[in-house]
Enzyme design. Structure first.
Site, PDB file in Angstrom:
ATOM      1  N   CYS A  10     -35.513 -12.940  -9.449  1.00  0.00           N
ATOM      2  CA  CYS A  10     -34.512 -13.634 -10.270  1.00  0.00           C
ATOM      3  C   CYS A  10     -35.121 -13.998 -11.627  1.00  0.00           C
ATOM      4  O   CYS A  10     -36.315 -13.833 -11.851  1.00  0.00           O
ATOM      5  CB  CYS A  10     -34.015 -14.887  -9.552  1.00  0.00           C
ATOM      6  SG  CYS A  10     -35.290 -16.146  -9.328  1.00  0.00           S
ATOM      7  N   CYS A  13     -38.012 -16.476 -11.376  1.00  0.00           N
ATOM      8  CA  CYS A  13     -39.216 -15.848 -10.819  1.00  0.00           C
ATOM      9  C   CYS A  13     -39.914 -14.994 -11.874  1.00  0.00           C
ATOM     10  O   CYS A  13     -41.139 -15.013 -11.992  1.00  0.00           O
ATOM     11  CB  CYS A  13     -38.865 -15.000  -9.598  1.00  0.00           C
ATOM     12  SG  CYS A  13     -38.190 -15.962  -8.230  1.00  0.00           S
TER      13      CYS A  13
END
Length: 95
Positions: A10, A13
């Site tokens: 994501c 991340c």
């Protein structure tokens, strides 16, 4: 030193991975940065929330994007440079 960034990929991340790589590059030395997206490996490491960061197998952060200073402190601590020149107990304090 091995730093693992746990997350499925994501935006948070990816941001965490980029921050860790940036700080690791400024520190130099033998630092390996690895992105872990495998959910089984995350569960084995005890990761319940991402992004997460582990330094030499010790989870330092989970569920948030840490700041640059915090990441740098983890690297310094793991490499021992944060405690060099101190006196007293394990962390430079009288503990």
């Amino acid at each position: 030193m091995e730093i693992k960034i746990f997350g499925p990929g994501c935006a948070r991340c990816t941001e965490t991975e980029n921050l860790v790589k940036e700080i690791a590059a400024t520190k130099g030395g033998n630092i390996t940065v690895q992105k872990v997206s495998d959910f089984k490996e995350m569960m084995a490491a005890g990761i319940m929330s991402t992004p997460a960061i582990a330094v030499d197998g010790v989870v330092k952060s989970s569920g948030r994007v840490p700041g640059k200073a915090e990441i740098a402190a983890w690297i310094d601590s793991a490499s021992g440079s944060a405690v060099q020149g101190t006196s007293g107990g394990c962390c430079g304090e009288n503990c």
